[in-house]
Design a protein around this motif. Structure first.
Motif, PDB file in Angstrom:
ATOM      1  N   ASP A 134       0.808  -1.228   0.000  1.00 44.48           N
ATOM      2  CA  ASP A 134       0.000   0.000   0.000  1.00 44.48           C
ATOM      3  C   ASP A 134       0.840   1.276   0.000  1.00 44.48           C
ATOM      4  O   ASP A 134       0.293   2.367  -0.160  1.00 44.48           O
ATOM      5  N   THR A 135       2.137   1.149   0.247  1.00 44.35           N
ATOM      6  CA  THR A 135       2.975   2.358   0.281  1.00 44.35           C
ATOM      7  C   THR A 135       4.014   2.350  -0.846  1.00 44.35           C
ATOM      8  O   THR A 135       5.051   3.011  -0.748  1.00 44.35           O
ATOM      9  N   LEU A 136       3.720   1.601  -1.914  1.00 47.47           N
ATOM     10  CA  LEU A 136       4.620   1.651  -3.072  1.00 47.47           C
ATOM     11  C   LEU A 136       4.647   3.081  -3.611  1.00 47.47           C
ATOM     12  O   LEU A 136       3.610   3.746  -3.630  1.00 47.47           O
ATOM     13  N   PRO A 137       5.800   3.558  -4.068  1.00 53.68           N
ATOM     14  CA  PRO A 137       5.830   4.900  -4.674  1.00 53.68           C
ATOM     15  C   PRO A 137       4.914   4.939  -5.901  1.00 53.68           C
ATOM     16  O   PRO A 137       4.584   3.896  -6.468  1.00 53.68           O
ATOM     17  N   PRO A 138       4.520   6.153  -6.325  1.00 54.05           N
ATOM     18  CA  PRO A 138       3.665   6.240  -7.517  1.00 54.05           C
ATOM     19  C   PRO A 138       4.445   5.874  -8.780  1.00 54.05           C
ATOM     20  O   PRO A 138       5.666   5.889  -8.783  1.00 54.05           O
ATOM     21  N   GLY A 139       3.679   5.572  -9.841  1.00 52.78           N
ATOM     22  CA  GLY A 139       4.316   5.273 -11.134  1.00 52.78           C
ATOM     23  C   GLY A 139       3.806   3.957 -11.689  1.00 52.78           C
ATOM     24  O   GLY A 139       3.378   3.090 -10.932  1.00 52.78           O
ATOM     25  N   PRO A 140       3.875   3.813 -13.017  1.00 54.81           N
ATOM     26  CA  PRO A 140       3.424   2.570 -13.638  1.00 54.81           C
ATOM     27  C   PRO A 140       4.336   1.397 -13.253  1.00 54.81           C
ATOM     28  O   PRO A 140       5.552   1.540 -13.215  1.00 54.81           O
ATOM     29  N   VAL A 141       3.700   0.256 -12.942  1.00 53.07           N
ATOM     30  CA  VAL A 141       4.476  -0.910 -12.468  1.00 53.07           C
ATOM     31  C   VAL A 141       4.797  -1.832 -13.648  1.00 53.07           C
ATOM     32  O   VAL A 141       3.898  -2.353 -14.315  1.00 53.07           O
ATOM     33  N   TYR A 142       6.091  -2.024 -13.879  1.00 53.54           N
ATOM     34  CA  TYR A 142       6.573  -2.986 -14.873  1.00 53.54           C
ATOM     35  C   TYR A 142       7.138  -4.163 -14.075  1.00 53.54           C
ATOM     36  O   TYR A 142       8.195  -4.035 -13.458  1.00 53.54           O
ATOM     37  N   ALA A 143       6.398  -5.282 -14.072  1.00 50.52           N
ATOM     38  CA  ALA A 143       6.830  -6.445 -13.283  1.00 50.52           C
ATOM     39  C   ALA A 143       7.592  -7.406 -14.188  1.00 50.52           C
ATOM     40  O   ALA A 143       7.103  -7.802 -15.257  1.00 50.52           O
ATOM     41  N   LEU A 144       8.795  -7.752 -13.764  1.00 55.32           N
ATOM     42  CA  LEU A 144       9.660  -8.599 -14.580  1.00 55.32           C
ATOM     43  C   LEU A 144       9.356 -10.060 -14.289  1.00 55.32           C
ATOM     44  O   LEU A 144       9.423 -10.500 -13.131  1.00 55.32           O
ATOM     45  N   ASP A 145       9.005 -10.779 -15.373  1.00 56.70           N
ATOM     46  CA  ASP A 145       8.603 -12.171 -15.218  1.00 56.70           C
ATOM     47  C   ASP A 145       8.862 -12.874 -16.556  1.00 56.70           C
ATOM     48  O   ASP A 145       8.553 -12.308 -17.614  1.00 56.70           O
TER      49      ASP A 145
END
Ligand SMILES: C[S@@+](CC[C@H](N)C(=O)[O-])C[C@H]1O[C@@H](n2cnc3c(N)ncnc32)[C@H](O)[C@@H]1O
Length: 245
Positions: free
Chosen positions: A161-172
């Motif tokens: 819930d406290t991740l910084p703002p910004g689009p999340v690119y998840a590496l998988d």
């Protein structure tokens, strides 16, 4: 001075000359520096880090280092520096617009990997490294593996819930090929744990699932090398225009 500094809850050990050099260079509040042979440390500073030579010379004191620490670094020097306030670090990471990505490590397990990632983030000029889970990103072994470069970026623990703002690119490995993408400067580049990969919670927050090119039958890359490839693909620090003139 060492015992007084070591008594504080918010100090971290800088193990060896390179960690001390980086910490001073990037503005750490260094409270104590000890060496069996202070003159040898001053000579090392003159040779390898003239920019911090005067500070090293002022700070270093004589002590039997192995009586203070279980293990003495080959450079024979150890220091204690104040660990920055975590809430301040998180507040810094909230600020937008951002000129470089934040690396998110989702429940990492290996202290050496996390230190290697901090070192990469510092080198590439990433805005910071945040970790989810119970591993302390300022653990002494992480700071050792990061060569004192925690002070060159922002390093903090976060919750989902406290991740910084910004689009999340998840590496998988199941994601879209990174070579088809441009990673924006405000991205959160998220990497899974060594054992389990990206967690379901972070996967649910991802705007993009991204893969690194890999031959069939190879299951995955090491966490820190995945971060290295991804930051390299992002682009790294912008060249200094003054340097090209
Ligand atoms: C050692 S791997 C995790 C392996 C884990 N057993 C799994 O099932 O995903 C650690 C992290 O590195 C990143 N990674 C490793 N290889 C990758 C690849 N080929 N493409 C994208 N990310 C990769 C992912 O974020 C992964 O969660």
């Amino acid at each position: 001075m060492w015992r007084e500094a070591a008594g504080r809850k918010d100090v971290v050990l800088l193990d060896g000359f390179h960690a001390l050099k980086h910490a001073l260079r990037f503005g750490a509040d260094v409270r104590a520096v000890v060496a069996d042979d202070p003159d040898a440390v001053r000579a090392l500073a003159a040779e390898l880090a003239p920019d911090v030579e005067a500070e090293v010379a002022r700070l270093v004191g004589r002590a039997v280092v192995r009586s203070l620490l279980p293990r003495v670094h080959p450079t024979g020097v150890a220091a204690l520096a104040v660990r920055p306030d975590a809430a301040e670090g998180r507040a810094r990471l909230e600020r937008m617009p951002r000129t470089a990505p934040v690396v998110v490590l989702d429940n990492p397990r290996n202290l050496g990997n996390v230190g290697a990632v901090v070192r990469l983030a510092a080198g590439f000029g990433a805005t910071g490294v945040v970790t989810r889970g119970d591993l302390d990103p300022w653990h002494p072994n992480v700071v050792r593996a990061g060569a004192g470069l925690h002070y060159a970026t922002t390093v903090a623990g976060v919750d989902i819930d406290t991740l910084p703002p910004g689009p999340v690119y998840a590496l998988d490995p199941e994601g879209e090929d990174i070579r088809a993408l441009t990673l924006p400067d405000d991205a959160l580049l998220a990497f899974g744990s060594e054992r389990h990969g990206i967690s379901p919670e972070l996967r649910a927050r991802a705007d993009h699932l991204v893969s690194l090119p890999m031959r069939p039958q190879v299951s995955s890359y090491n966490l820190a090398t995945s971060v290295a490839m991804t930051l390299f693909h992002w682009g790294g620090p912008h060249p200094d225009p003054a340097a090209t003139v």
